[in-house]
Design a protein around this motif. Structure first.
Motif, PDB file in Angstrom:
ATOM      1  N   GLU A 104       6.456 -18.644  -2.680  1.00 25.57           N
ATOM      2  CA  GLU A 104       6.178 -18.378  -4.093  1.00 25.57           C
ATOM      3  C   GLU A 104       4.700 -18.040  -4.189  1.00 25.57           C
ATOM      4  O   GLU A 104       3.850 -18.844  -3.808  1.00 25.57           O
ATOM      5  CB  GLU A 104       6.485 -19.623  -4.927  1.00 25.57           C
ATOM      6  N   ALA A 105       4.408 -16.828  -4.659  1.00 24.24           N
ATOM      7  CA  ALA A 105       3.013 -16.386  -4.742  1.00 24.24           C
ATOM      8  C   ALA A 105       2.804 -15.628  -6.044  1.00 24.24           C
ATOM      9  O   ALA A 105       3.742 -15.056  -6.604  1.00 24.24           O
ATOM     10  CB  ALA A 105       2.674 -15.491  -3.556  1.00 24.24           C
ATOM     11  N   ASP A 106       1.562 -15.608  -6.512  1.00 18.36           N
ATOM     12  CA  ASP A 106       1.238 -14.923  -7.762  1.00 18.36           C
ATOM     13  C   ASP A 106       1.465 -13.423  -7.674  1.00 18.36           C
ATOM     14  O   ASP A 106       1.860 -12.798  -8.645  1.00 18.36           O
ATOM     15  CB  ASP A 106      -0.214 -15.187  -8.161  1.00 18.36           C
ATOM     16  N   ASP A 107       1.185 -12.850  -6.497  1.00 18.80           N
ATOM     17  CA  ASP A 107       1.315 -11.402  -6.339  1.00 18.80           C
ATOM     18  C   ASP A 107       1.369 -11.055  -4.859  1.00 18.80           C
ATOM     19  O   ASP A 107       1.261 -11.934  -3.998  1.00 18.80           O
ATOM     20  CB  ASP A 107       0.164 -10.666  -7.032  1.00 18.80           C
ATOM     21  N   LEU A 108       1.542  -9.772  -4.568  1.00 16.17           N
ATOM     22  CA  LEU A 108       1.634  -9.311  -3.188  1.00 16.17           C
ATOM     23  C   LEU A 108       0.368  -9.637  -2.403  1.00 16.17           C
ATOM     24  O   LEU A 108       0.444 -10.018  -1.230  1.00 16.17           O
ATOM     25  CB  LEU A 108       1.923  -7.808  -3.146  1.00 16.17           C
ATOM     26  N   ASP A 109      -0.788  -9.516  -3.028  1.00 13.71           N
ATOM     27  CA  ASP A 109      -2.035  -9.813  -2.331  1.00 13.71           C
ATOM     28  C   ASP A 109      -2.054 -11.250  -1.806  1.00 13.71           C
ATOM     29  O   ASP A 109      -2.485 -11.506  -0.678  1.00 13.71           O
ATOM     30  CB  ASP A 109      -3.248  -9.579  -3.233  1.00 13.71           C
ATOM     31  N   ALA A 110      -1.589 -12.180  -2.606  1.00 15.76           N
ATOM     32  CA  ALA A 110      -1.549 -13.585  -2.187  1.00 15.76           C
ATOM     33  C   ALA A 110      -0.543 -13.782  -1.054  1.00 15.76           C
ATOM     34  O   ALA A 110      -0.799 -14.543  -0.112  1.00 15.76           O
ATOM     35  CB  ALA A 110      -1.204 -14.481  -3.368  1.00 15.76           C
ATOM     36  N   ALA A 111       0.587 -13.096  -1.119  1.00 14.45           N
ATOM     37  CA  ALA A 111       1.592 -13.196  -0.052  1.00 14.45           C
ATOM     38  C   ALA A 111       1.050 -12.608   1.247  1.00 14.45           C
ATOM     39  O   ALA A 111       1.275 -13.152   2.333  1.00 14.45           O
ATOM     40  CB  ALA A 111       2.879 -12.495  -0.479  1.00 14.45           C
ATOM     41  N   VAL A 112       0.330 -11.493   1.157  1.00 13.75           N
ATOM     42  CA  VAL A 112      -0.269 -10.875   2.340  1.00 13.75           C
ATOM     43  C   VAL A 112      -1.326 -11.793   2.942  1.00 13.75           C
ATOM     44  O   VAL A 112      -1.430 -11.924   4.174  1.00 13.75           O
ATOM     45  CB  VAL A 112      -0.839  -9.481   2.001  1.00 13.75           C
ATOM     46  N   GLU A 113      -2.098 -12.458   2.107  1.00 16.01           N
ATOM     47  CA  GLU A 113      -3.115 -13.396   2.593  1.00 16.01           C
ATOM     48  C   GLU A 113      -2.450 -14.523   3.374  1.00 16.01           C
ATOM     49  O   GLU A 113      -2.917 -14.913   4.444  1.00 16.01           O
ATOM     50  CB  GLU A 113      -3.930 -13.956   1.416  1.00 16.01           C
ATOM     51  N   PHE A 114      -1.341 -15.032   2.866  1.00 17.86           N
ATOM     52  CA  PHE A 114      -0.583 -16.064   3.581  1.00 17.86           C
ATOM     53  C   PHE A 114      -0.091 -15.517   4.920  1.00 17.86           C
ATOM     54  O   PHE A 114      -0.252 -16.142   5.969  1.00 17.86           O
ATOM     55  CB  PHE A 114       0.599 -16.537   2.731  1.00 17.86           C
ATOM     56  N   ALA A 115       0.500 -14.327   4.897  1.00 19.48           N
ATOM     57  CA  ALA A 115       1.053 -13.711   6.112  1.00 19.48           C
ATOM     58  C   ALA A 115      -0.024 -13.499   7.173  1.00 19.48           C
ATOM     59  O   ALA A 115       0.240 -13.655   8.375  1.00 19.48           O
ATOM     60  CB  ALA A 115       1.735 -12.397   5.762  1.00 19.48           C
ATOM     61  N   ALA A 116      -1.220 -13.162   6.756  1.00 18.27           N
ATOM     62  CA  ALA A 116      -2.315 -12.912   7.700  1.00 18.27           C
ATOM     63  C   ALA A 116      -2.744 -14.184   8.432  1.00 18.27           C
ATOM     64  O   ALA A 116      -3.343 -14.105   9.503  1.00 18.27           O
ATOM     65  CB  ALA A 116      -3.502 -12.295   6.977  1.00 18.27           C
ATOM     66  N   ARG A 117      -2.417 -15.340   7.891  1.00 22.62           N
ATOM     67  CA  ARG A 117      -2.757 -16.612   8.523  1.00 22.62           C
ATOM     68  C   ARG A 117      -1.737 -17.034   9.579  1.00 22.62           C
ATOM     69  O   ARG A 117      -1.951 -17.993  10.309  1.00 22.62           O
ATOM     70  CB  ARG A 117      -2.874 -17.694   7.453  1.00 22.62           C
ATOM     71  N   ILE A 118      -0.627 -16.332   9.680  1.00 26.44           N
ATOM     72  CA  ILE A 118       0.429 -16.680  10.627  1.00 26.44           C
ATOM     73  C   ILE A 118       0.006 -16.237  12.030  1.00 26.44           C
ATOM     74  O   ILE A 118      -0.331 -15.070  12.236  1.00 26.44           O
ATOM     75  CB  ILE A 118       1.761 -16.023  10.210  1.00 26.44           C
ATOM     76  N   PRO A 119      -0.020 -17.150  12.989  1.00 24.43           N
ATOM     77  CA  PRO A 119      -0.496 -16.815  14.332  1.00 24.43           C
ATOM     78  C   PRO A 119       0.165 -15.585  14.957  1.00 24.43           C
ATOM     79  O   PRO A 119      -0.506 -14.812  15.644  1.00 24.43           O
ATOM     80  CB  PRO A 119      -0.206 -18.085  15.139  1.00 24.43           C
ATOM     81  N   ALA A 120       1.445 -15.374  14.740  1.00 24.92           N
ATOM     82  CA  ALA A 120       2.129 -14.224  15.350  1.00 24.92           C
ATOM     83  C   ALA A 120       1.475 -12.906  14.965  1.00 24.92           C
ATOM     84  O   ALA A 120       1.474 -11.955  15.744  1.00 24.92           O
ATOM     85  CB  ALA A 120       3.606 -14.208  14.950  1.00 24.92           C
ATOM     86  N   ALA A 121       0.872 -12.844  13.783  1.00 27.33           N
ATOM     87  CA  ALA A 121       0.253 -11.604  13.306  1.00 27.33           C
ATOM     88  C   ALA A 121      -0.932 -11.192  14.175  1.00 27.33           C
ATOM     89  O   ALA A 121      -1.232 -10.008  14.291  1.00 27.33           O
ATOM     90  CB  ALA A 121      -0.188 -11.750  11.845  1.00 27.33           C
ATOM     91  N   ARG A 122      -1.604 -12.157  14.785  1.00 27.11           N
ATOM     92  CA  ARG A 122      -2.760 -11.847  15.628  1.00 27.11           C
ATOM     93  C   ARG A 122      -2.444 -11.931  17.117  1.00 27.11           C
ATOM     94  O   ARG A 122      -3.305 -11.711  17.950  1.00 27.11           O
ATOM     95  CB  ARG A 122      -3.934 -12.757  15.281  1.00 27.11           C
ATOM     96  N   MET A 123      -1.187 -12.248  17.443  1.00 27.76           N
ATOM     97  CA  MET A 123      -0.797 -12.420  18.837  1.00 27.76           C
ATOM     98  C   MET A 123       0.139 -11.307  19.309  1.00 27.76           C
ATOM     99  O   MET A 123       0.974 -11.520  20.173  1.00 27.76           O
ATOM    100  CB  MET A 123      -0.129 -13.784  19.024  1.00 27.76           C
ATOM    101  N   GLY A 124       0.003 -10.121  18.734  1.00 27.97           N
ATOM    102  CA  GLY A 124       0.812  -8.988  19.170  1.00 27.97           C
ATOM    103  C   GLY A 124       2.117  -8.825  18.433  1.00 27.97           C
ATOM    104  O   GLY A 124       2.863  -7.882  18.694  1.00 27.97           O
ATOM    105  N   GLY A 125       2.411  -9.712  17.514  1.00 28.76           N
ATOM    106  CA  GLY A 125       3.638  -9.616  16.728  1.00 28.76           C
ATOM    107  C   GLY A 125       3.361  -8.953  15.391  1.00 28.76           C
ATOM    108  O   GLY A 125       2.357  -8.262  15.219  1.00 28.76           O
TER     109      GLY A 125
END
Length: 113
Positions: free
Chosen positions: A82-103
């Motif tokens: 649950e997020a206020d907008d897409l920007d907030a959801a993207v910020e959450f997604a960017a914190r997920i380790p898989a995003a920086r580990m080649g996934g």
């Protein structure tokens, strides 16, 4: 608004190359994300070879072992956020380790009804 956060990884080779200390630190990052106020649910998935694909053709249920498509990246888990907008959801997604580990992490809005 609610978003489905889908986590795709490149298999276990990247994970297996990490030291036990690095694996523990990354696991803790995932656990911390579970504590985010916007998280409404989610889970890690078993490997793709445990999947069963279901289709119905001419009224018959057909099942196939494993995933339908052969891909380099596999869906490893998900969150409903649950997020206020897409920007907030993207910020959450960017914190997920898989995003920086080649996934990759896919952010998709859920349909409101």
């Amino acid at each position: 608004m609610q978003y489905l956060i889908q986590i795709y990884n490149n298999g276990s080779s990247v994970w297996e190359a990490l030291s036990e200390e690095q694996q523990t630190a990354i696991s803790q990052e995932y656990m911390q994300l579970n504590e985010d106020a916007g998280v409404r649910g989610g889970a890690q998935l078993q490997p793709p070879d445990t999947a069963t694909t279901v289709r119905v053709e001419d009224g018959r249920t057909l099942t196939t072992d494993g995933p339908f498509a052969d891909t380099k990246e596999v869906l490893g888990g998900y969150w409903v956020l649950e997020a206020d907008d897409l920007d907030a959801a993207v910020e959450f997604a960017a914190r997920i380790p898989a995003a920086r580990m080649g996934g990759a992490v896919e952010v998709r809005p859920l349909v409101s009804r």
